[in-house]
Design a protein around this motif. Structure first.
Motif, mmCIF file in Angstrom:
data_model
loop_
_atom_site.group_PDB
_atom_site.id
_atom_site.type_symbol
_atom_site.label_atom_id
_atom_site.label_comp_id
_atom_site.label_asym_id
_atom_site.label_seq_id
_atom_site.Cartn_x
_atom_site.Cartn_y
_atom_site.Cartn_z
ATOM 1 N N ILE A 73 0.851 -1.185 0.000
ATOM 2 C CA ILE A 73 0.000 0.000 0.000
ATOM 3 C C ILE A 73 0.890 1.240 0.000
ATOM 4 O O ILE A 73 1.763 1.374 0.863
ATOM 5 C CB ILE A 73 -0.943 0.040 1.223
ATOM 6 N N VAL A 95 0.752 5.258 0.522
ATOM 7 C CA VAL A 95 -0.143 6.150 1.253
ATOM 8 C C VAL A 95 0.289 7.595 1.054
ATOM 9 O O VAL A 95 1.481 7.903 1.096
ATOM 10 C CB VAL A 95 -0.135 5.814 2.761
ATOM 11 N N ILE A 98 -4.633 10.258 6.576
ATOM 12 C CA ILE A 98 -4.476 9.598 5.280
ATOM 13 C C ILE A 98 -5.472 10.226 4.319
ATOM 14 O O ILE A 98 -6.669 10.265 4.594
ATOM 15 C CB ILE A 98 -4.700 8.078 5.397
ATOM 16 N N PHE A 118 -4.614 6.514 -1.078
ATOM 17 C CA PHE A 118 -3.768 5.326 -1.056
ATOM 18 C C PHE A 118 -3.925 4.544 -2.349
ATOM 19 O O PHE A 118 -4.912 4.696 -3.068
ATOM 20 C CB PHE A 118 -4.067 4.434 0.147
#
Length: 133
Positions: free
Chosen positions: A28, A30, A36, A39
């Motif tokens: 992943i 990000v 966040i 992503f």
């Protein structure tokens, strides 16, 4: 993301547990500020002997408030860089045909629409039936 797709969002602890226990072959990327904001979830694929491996992009998600700020493009550039660095020859993904804004975004990246492919998913009871369980 769950709100965008209209699906159940598990509690924070369940999300963290799921991330910690995801299959080891998955990765992943990000993008974050104080939270966040985007992503890209992907995994390496091996198409067979004599063919170049690549990535399958399962999900590219940018929070609604952050769209149009080139964050998705930055994540895709980073993913392309990882593919090249690893000697991979491609990135594959799917996109909803009805989402014109998304299709325009992917077209702008230089992705080719593969009209000769159909995306399938085997899940739930049908998956268990095929597995004989």
């Amino acid at each position: 993301m769950q709100a965008y797709y209209g699906v159940f969002c598990p509690p924070r602890e369940a999300i963290l547990t799921g991330l910690a226990n995801r299959p080891p072959e998955t990765e992943i990327l990000v993008a974050a500020t104080d939270r966040i904001i985007a992503f890209a979830a992907f995994a390496a694929i091996y198409p067979g002997p004599g063919l170049q491996p690549g990535f399958f992009l399962k999900e590219l998600y940018v929070a609604g408030s952050e769209r149009g700020k080139d964050i998705g493009t930055a994540l895709m550039k980073r993913l392309a860089g990882l593919a090249v660095d690893r000697g991979f020859g491609r990135i594959d993904w799917t996109a909803a045909r009805a989402n014109e804004r998304l299709l325009k975004f992917y077209d702008g990246l230089g992705g080719d629409r593969k009209q000769d492919r159909v995306f399938y998913r085997l899940e739930g009871a049908k998956l268990k039936a095929l597995a004989g369980r």
